[in-house]
Design a protein around this motif. Structure first.
Motif, PDB file in Angstrom:
ATOM      1  N   ALA A 441       0.859  -1.181   0.000  1.00 10.23           N
ATOM      2  CA  ALA A 441       0.000   0.000   0.000  1.00 10.23           C
ATOM      3  C   ALA A 441       0.890   1.224   0.000  1.00 10.23           C
ATOM      4  CB  ALA A 441      -0.928   0.007   1.215  1.00 10.23           C
ATOM      5  N   GLY A 442       0.395   2.290  -0.599  1.00  7.33           N
ATOM      6  CA  GLY A 442       1.208   3.493  -0.651  1.00  7.33           C
ATOM      7  C   GLY A 442       0.368   4.750  -0.698  1.00  7.33           C
ATOM      8  N   VAL A 443       0.958   5.862  -0.259  1.00 10.84           N
ATOM      9  CA  VAL A 443       0.339   7.180  -0.312  1.00 10.84           C
ATOM     10  C   VAL A 443       0.973   7.939  -1.462  1.00 10.84           C
ATOM     11  CG1 VAL A 443      -0.047   9.339   0.934  1.00 10.84           C
ATOM     12  CG2 VAL A 443      -0.125   7.162   2.161  1.00 10.84           C
ATOM     13  N   LEU A 444       0.146   8.554  -2.295  1.00 11.50           N
ATOM     14  CA  LEU A 444       0.625   9.214  -3.506  1.00 11.50           C
ATOM     15  C   LEU A 444       0.600  10.731  -3.405  1.00 11.50           C
ATOM     16  CD1 LEU A 444      -1.147   6.944  -6.158  1.00 11.50           C
ATOM     17  CD2 LEU A 444       1.195   6.784  -5.303  1.00 11.50           C
ATOM     18  N   SER A 445       0.486  11.256  -2.189  1.00 14.78           N
ATOM     19  CA  SER A 445       0.497  12.706  -1.991  1.00 14.78           C
ATOM     20  C   SER A 445       1.826  13.082  -1.362  1.00 14.78           C
ATOM     21  CB  SER A 445      -0.654  13.145  -1.083  1.00 14.78           C
ATOM     22  OG  SER A 445      -1.898  12.821  -1.661  1.00 14.78           O
ATOM     23  N   PRO A 446       2.769  13.606  -2.144  1.00  9.70           N
ATOM     24  CA  PRO A 446       4.098  13.897  -1.593  1.00  9.70           C
ATOM     25  C   PRO A 446       4.078  14.943  -0.489  1.00  9.70           C
ATOM     26  CG  PRO A 446       3.832  14.842  -3.795  1.00  9.70           C
ATOM     27  CD  PRO A 446       2.667  13.941  -3.572  1.00  9.70           C
ATOM     28  N   ASP A 447       3.068  15.807  -0.490  1.00 15.43           N
ATOM     29  CA  ASP A 447       3.005  16.874   0.513  1.00 15.43           C
ATOM     30  C   ASP A 447       2.082  16.531   1.681  1.00 15.43           C
ATOM     31  OD1 ASP A 447       4.695  18.445  -1.089  1.00 15.43           O
ATOM     32  OD2 ASP A 447       2.981  19.204  -2.240  1.00 15.43           O
ATOM     33  N   ALA A 448       1.602  15.303   1.737  1.00 16.22           N
ATOM     34  CA  ALA A 448       0.660  14.927   2.793  1.00 16.22           C
ATOM     35  C   ALA A 448       1.336  14.951   4.156  1.00 16.22           C
ATOM     36  CB  ALA A 448       0.094  13.532   2.523  1.00 16.22           C
ATOM     37  N   ASP A 449       0.629  15.514   5.144  1.00 12.17           N
ATOM     38  CA  ASP A 449       1.156  15.478   6.504  1.00 12.17           C
ATOM     39  C   ASP A 449       0.780  14.142   7.140  1.00 12.17           C
ATOM     40  OD1 ASP A 449      -1.542  15.671   7.192  1.00 12.17           O
ATOM     41  OD2 ASP A 449      -1.411  17.786   7.722  1.00 12.17           O
ATOM     42  N   ARG A 450       1.182  13.972   8.377  1.00 11.45           N
ATOM     43  CA  ARG A 450       0.973  12.685   9.039  1.00 11.45           C
ATOM     44  C   ARG A 450      -0.509  12.351   9.178  1.00 11.45           C
ATOM     45  NH1 ARG A 450       3.489  11.068  14.983  1.00 11.45           N
ATOM     46  NH2 ARG A 450       2.835   8.877  14.980  1.00 11.45           N
ATOM     47  N   ALA A 451      -1.319  13.374   9.476  1.00  6.29           N
ATOM     48  CA  ALA A 451      -2.754  13.132   9.649  1.00  6.29           C
ATOM     49  C   ALA A 451      -3.392  12.691   8.338  1.00  6.29           C
ATOM     50  CB  ALA A 451      -3.441  14.396  10.171  1.00  6.29           C
ATOM     51  N   GLU A 452      -2.999  13.336   7.224  1.00  5.40           N
ATOM     52  CA  GLU A 452      -3.579  12.954   5.940  1.00  5.40           C
ATOM     53  C   GLU A 452      -3.116  11.561   5.530  1.00  5.40           C
ATOM     54  OE1 GLU A 452      -3.960  14.435   1.288  1.00  5.40           O
ATOM     55  OE2 GLU A 452      -2.904  15.680   2.762  1.00  5.40           O
ATOM     56  N   GLU A 453      -1.848  11.241   5.760  1.00  8.35           N
ATOM     57  CA  GLU A 453      -1.369   9.901   5.455  1.00  8.35           C
ATOM     58  C   GLU A 453      -2.161   8.854   6.232  1.00  8.35           C
ATOM     59  OE1 GLU A 453       2.762   9.349   5.960  1.00  8.35           O
ATOM     60  OE2 GLU A 453       3.355  10.686   4.334  1.00  8.35           O
ATOM     61  N   ALA A 454      -2.391   9.133   7.520  1.00  6.96           N
ATOM     62  CA  ALA A 454      -3.160   8.195   8.345  1.00  6.96           C
ATOM     63  C   ALA A 454      -4.570   8.030   7.806  1.00  6.96           C
ATOM     64  CB  ALA A 454      -3.192   8.672   9.795  1.00  6.96           C
ATOM     65  N   ALA A 455      -5.184   9.138   7.339  1.00  9.10           N
ATOM     66  CA  ALA A 455      -6.540   9.061   6.797  1.00  9.10           C
ATOM     67  C   ALA A 455      -6.577   8.221   5.529  1.00  9.10           C
ATOM     68  CB  ALA A 455      -7.066  10.469   6.515  1.00  9.10           C
ATOM     69  N   VAL A 456      -5.570   8.385   4.663  1.00  7.58           N
ATOM     70  CA  VAL A 456      -5.512   7.607   3.422  1.00  7.58           C
ATOM     71  C   VAL A 456      -5.354   6.122   3.741  1.00  7.58           C
ATOM     72  CG1 VAL A 456      -4.155   7.151   1.342  1.00  7.58           C
ATOM     73  CG2 VAL A 456      -4.607   9.506   2.043  1.00  7.58           C
ATOM     74  N   VAL A 457      -4.417   5.800   4.632  1.00  5.42           N
ATOM     75  CA  VAL A 457      -4.163   4.396   4.978  1.00  5.42           C
ATOM     76  C   VAL A 457      -5.393   3.768   5.630  1.00  5.42           C
ATOM     77  CG1 VAL A 457      -2.792   2.872   6.453  1.00  5.42           C
ATOM     78  CG2 VAL A 457      -1.672   4.710   5.168  1.00  5.42           C
ATOM     79  N   ALA A 458      -6.008   4.492   6.571  1.00  2.00           N
ATOM     80  CA  ALA A 458      -7.172   3.948   7.267  1.00  2.00           C
ATOM     81  C   ALA A 458      -8.337   3.738   6.309  1.00  2.00           C
ATOM     82  CB  ALA A 458      -7.590   4.880   8.406  1.00  2.00           C
ATOM     83  N   THR A 459      -8.550   4.646   5.379  1.00  2.00           N
ATOM     84  CA  THR A 459      -9.630   4.495   4.396  1.00  2.00           C
ATOM     85  C   THR A 459      -9.413   3.251   3.545  1.00  2.00           C
ATOM     86  OG1 THR A 459      -9.949   6.897   4.309  1.00  2.00           O
ATOM     87  CG2 THR A 459     -10.845   5.605   2.486  1.00  2.00           C
ATOM     88  N   GLY A 460      -8.177   3.053   3.088  1.00  2.00           N
ATOM     89  CA  GLY A 460      -7.879   1.859   2.305  1.00  2.00           C
ATOM     90  C   GLY A 460      -8.021   0.585   3.114  1.00  2.00           C
ATOM     91  N   ASN A 461      -7.497   0.586   4.343  1.00  8.03           N
ATOM     92  CA  ASN A 461      -7.596  -0.600   5.192  1.00  8.03           C
ATOM     93  C   ASN A 461      -9.049  -0.990   5.432  1.00  8.03           C
ATOM     94  OD1 ASN A 461      -4.838  -0.710   5.422  1.00  8.03           O
ATOM     95  ND2 ASN A 461      -4.746   0.194   7.460  1.00  8.03           N
ATOM     96  N   HIS A 462      -9.871   0.003   5.745  1.00  9.05           N
ATOM     97  CA  HIS A 462     -11.271  -0.287   6.042  1.00  9.05           C
ATOM     98  C   HIS A 462     -11.988  -0.845   4.812  1.00  9.05           C
ATOM     99  CE1 HIS A 462     -15.241  -0.070   7.695  1.00  9.05           C
ATOM    100  NE2 HIS A 462     -15.626   0.831   6.812  1.00  9.05           N
ATOM    101  N   ALA A 463     -11.689  -0.286   3.642  1.00 10.44           N
ATOM    102  CA  ALA A 463     -12.323  -0.778   2.420  1.00 10.44           C
ATOM    103  C   ALA A 463     -11.946  -2.226   2.152  1.00 10.44           C
ATOM    104  CB  ALA A 463     -11.914   0.100   1.239  1.00 10.44           C
ATOM    105  N   VAL A 464     -10.685  -2.567   2.374  1.00 11.36           N
ATOM    106  CA  VAL A 464     -10.218  -3.934   2.141  1.00 11.36           C
ATOM    107  C   VAL A 464     -10.905  -4.907   3.099  1.00 11.36           C
ATOM    108  CG1 VAL A 464      -8.218  -5.452   2.406  1.00 11.36           C
ATOM    109  CG2 VAL A 464      -8.002  -3.307   1.138  1.00 11.36           C
ATOM    110  N   ILE A 465     -10.930  -4.557   4.368  1.00  7.60           N
ATOM    111  CA  ILE A 465     -11.539  -5.446   5.368  1.00  7.60           C
ATOM    112  C   ILE A 465     -13.017  -5.638   5.090  1.00  7.60           C
ATOM    113  CG2 ILE A 465     -12.148  -5.623   7.809  1.00  7.60           C
ATOM    114  CD1 ILE A 465      -9.465  -4.233   8.415  1.00  7.60           C
ATOM    115  N   ARG A 466     -13.689  -4.536   4.752  1.00  8.23           N
ATOM    116  CA  ARG A 466     -15.131  -4.625   4.512  1.00  8.23           C
ATOM    117  C   ARG A 466     -15.441  -5.448   3.271  1.00  8.23           C
ATOM    118  NH1 ARG A 466     -19.441   0.433   4.386  1.00  8.23           N
ATOM    119  NH2 ARG A 466     -21.259  -0.789   3.754  1.00  8.23           N
ATOM    120  N   ALA A 467     -14.682  -5.225   2.191  1.00  8.49           N
ATOM    121  CA  ALA A 467     -14.942  -5.955   0.956  1.00  8.49           C
ATOM    122  C   ALA A 467     -14.669  -7.444   1.111  1.00  8.49           C
ATOM    123  CB  ALA A 467     -14.096  -5.377  -0.175  1.00  8.49           C
TER     124      ALA A 467
END
Length: 654
Positions: A441-467
């Motif tokens: 898994a990866g984040v594609l926003s080079p300027d993302a701060d820690r909070a945004e990175e966490a939001a991206v990762v958590a959104t992806g994780n939740h989608a995977v688990i739910r699907a």
């Protein structure tokens, strides 16, 4: 100021931010706008009324006649609106234009029909109508041609820069205290004002725990919801402030004796609530104020309600409501772990890869991922159903992930340098297939701060688990680039272990982490975290001393008897229905995980299912369908029962 009003001038000087909104509103005040009806909406405390007052000042500066109606005046609002409409029809300066403002519209929605009737003849004459309320305009504003003249503007939270400016304008110096208040207020002008004014007046809250300050919570609740709390059931509000969203079933289960349907209907009728799918939630600021007041006044009761909600959600997840996984995770007290699992609302969404997405991702890959792209690209091209993409509010792809289960893996996955060895390992560790493999898994926003990175990762994780439907998955495999120190620390913090012999040999740098969540799977682990946060022993271990194999055998024999199941030591939750459901869910989960995929294993599982679990089953029918003698059948059934019992007891019944 043209009005000479001292208070009006003082507020004008303290007005901060809202540049984008004011740009829209200035265009609205221009001569004969194309859409002369504007509906301004947003949750309580977001600054609607202050923005309306600023618009009124600007309108008067332009020489526009302004007529205001305040919806908070329940008794007089109807007469005031009728008088304002009459004044618009007979105004002395028709060329100057006019503005009719109806503020706090949510308090008087019945006036909508009168307003539409009165305004229709005035359209095209330079008259403008500004409606401000907590909710978007009702459907009638989209019918009979009104959609052609209506524009809407949702008020968003203040940006941090504007929030600090608002505090400065109120005499609050910049510094760590202002930063903490800004973070806590989350863009709410009301929260900023209440906290700033309280501190200026001598109040000394704990700046690290502002949500738990009873004075701030009480003032906010009074300002946001006092008019709508008459006759309120404070227990219903308390549950709604702790749970991410509620429905009648949850309210009935968590609050025995409560009419869940009535309680849900009451919540839906409040202007400080909003619909989330089929459920209802409180506006965030009200939710935090109610929860803060409860925790400050009765922390033990708040913890007990949190525990009940967790038990109820856990039971429903095990019944198949995978969407509630994020609701359960939202109850975790440790913020860092919670945000790694439960994505923040609204900011991001997940979807599966489609045509053209691979090229977009390829063009945005960080340099360290480029060497891995040829092998990664195959998943986009040949197994797009395994590729989850995360998009932001601008619809840009900001994250990606590749995830499979042993049963969903394409045939060629065993040849993949990364997941091939993992699949072989999972066949041994998880013969029942209860494993989730996150290849990368990866984040594609080079300027993302820690909070945004966490939001991206958590959104992806939740989608995977739910699907995948694997909230009860016991094993998780994660591929991670070791240069990502933040995510590596997060994985280690939640119990993942580095397994070097599973590191791919020619992957361009990935390493493998593995987590055993226990027989209850990820959902059971999260519930244990919730229990830990309220000072309780893990739920998965609480019942061990009262259970033995006979407990599981009794649950199997009484699988279709709700009364018997409700008093079984395996039962959790409140009420006969919920307690019986938790036992069934645990037995079902154990029966899926206890058997492998060989022909012999499938036969064992079938004996158990037809003998005990299927509603149309039973011993006689099972023997007949499976062509077994009585002796063979009961010997196999005993073995299958022992397997399920071992699985349940290994996790203390969870």
């Amino acid at each position: 100021m043209p009005t000479g009003d001292h208070l009006d001038g003082l507020e004008s000087r303290r007005f901060a931010g809202r540049r984008a909104e004011l740009h829209r509103l200035d265009a609205f005040l221009a001569d004969r706008p194309d859409r002369p009806v504007l509906a301004l909406h947003g949750p309580g405390g977001i600054g609607k009324s202050a923005l309306v007052r600023e618009v009124v000042r600007r309108a008067r500066d332009r020489g526009i006649d302004v007529h205001r109606v305040d919806g908070r005046d329940h008794d007089g609002a109807g007469e005031a609106l009728a008088a304002a409409l009459a004044a618009l029809r007979t105004r002395d300066r028709p060329d100057a234009g006019s503005l009719l403002v109806l503020d706090t519209y949510e308090a008087v929605p019945a006036l909508g029909a009168l307003l539409r009737r009165g305004v229709r003849p005035l359209l095209g004459t330079g008259a403008r109508v500004l409606i401000a309320g907590r909710r978007p305009p009702e459907p009638a504003w989209r019918e009979d041609g009104w959609s052609e003249v209506l524009q809407t503007l949702r008020i968003s939270p203040l940006a941090d820069e504007d929030a600090r400016e608002l505090l400065r304008l109120r005499g609050f110096d910049a510094g760590p205290a202002a930063d903490r208040i800004t973070a806590w207020a989350a863009g709410s002008p009301l929260a900023l004002t209440v906290a700033g004014d309280a501190i200026q007046a001598g109040h000394e809250p704990d700046l690290d725990h502002l949500d738990a300050d009873d004075l701030l919570a009480d003032v906010l609740l009074e300002r946001l919801a006092a008019d709508e709390l008459g006759g309120a059931d404070r227990e219903v509000l308390a549950v709604a402030s702790i749970a991410l969203a509620v429905d009648a079933r949850l309210l009935s289960a968590v609050l025995p004796g409560t009419d869940g349907d009535h309680a849900e209907a009451w919540l839906r009728s409040r202007s400080f609530s909003e619909q989330v799918g089929t459920r209802v939630t409180l506006h965030d600021r009200v939710r935090r104020a109610v929860r803060g007041s409860l925790e400050a006044s009765d922390r033990n009761h708040a913890h007990e309600l949190r525990r009940r909600i967790a038990d109820h959600l856990y039971a429903r997840i095990n019944e198949g409501e995978v969407r509630l996984f994020v609701d359960l995770a939202e109850l975790i007290a440790e913020e860092e772990i919670r945000r790694a699992i439960a994505p923040p609302p609204v900011t991001h969404r997940a979807e599966w890869s489609g045509p053209g997405d691979a090229d977009v991702v390829a063009g945005r890959l960080p340099p360290g991922v480029v060497p891995r792209w040829p092998a990664l690209r195959r998943w986009f091209d040949e197994a797009p159903e395994a590729v989850v993409l995360v998009r932001d509010t601008a619809d840009e792809i900001v994250g990606y992930g590749v995830a499979i289960t042993p049963s969903s893996a394409p045939a060629w996955a065993h040849e993949d340098a990364v997941v091939g060895p993992w699949l072989a390992d999972a066949a041994v560790r998880a013969p029942g297939g209860d494993a989730l493999l996150l290849r990368e898994a990866g984040v594609l926003s080079p300027d993302a701060d820690r909070a945004e990175e966490a939001a991206v990762v958590a959104t992806g994780n939740h989608a995977v688990i739910r699907a995948a439907g694997l909230t009860t998955a016991r094993w998780a495999y994660v591929g991670l680039d070791p240069v990502d120190a933040g995510r590596m620390a997060m994985l280690e913090a939640i119990g993942y272990e580095r397994v070097p012999h599973l590191d791919p040999a020619d992957d361009g740098g990935l390493v493998c982490f593995v987590r055993d969540f226990g027989p209850g799977g990820a959902a059971s682990w999260i519930r244990d975290l919730v229990y830990h946060g309220v000072g309780l022993a893990p739920a998965s271990h609480q019942l061990t001393s009262t259970m033995d194999p006979g407990t599981v055998r009794d649950a199997l024999r009484g699988f279709h008897d709700a009364t018997a199941l409700s008093v079984n030591p395996l039962a959790r939750g409140i009420g006969l229905t919920e307690r019986a459901a938790t036992v069934r869910a645990r037995i079902e989960q154990a029966s899926r995980a206890a058997f492998g995929d060989s022909a012999e294993e499938r036969l064992q599982a079938q004996v158990l299912r037809r003998g005990y679990l299927d509603p149309d089953g039973g011993h006689a029918r099972a023997m007949l369908e499976l062509h077994m003698s009585r002796t063979t059948y009961f010997r196999r059934l005993a073995r299958a029962t022992d397997r399920v019992a071992d699985h349940v007891l290994a996790d203390g019944g969870a």
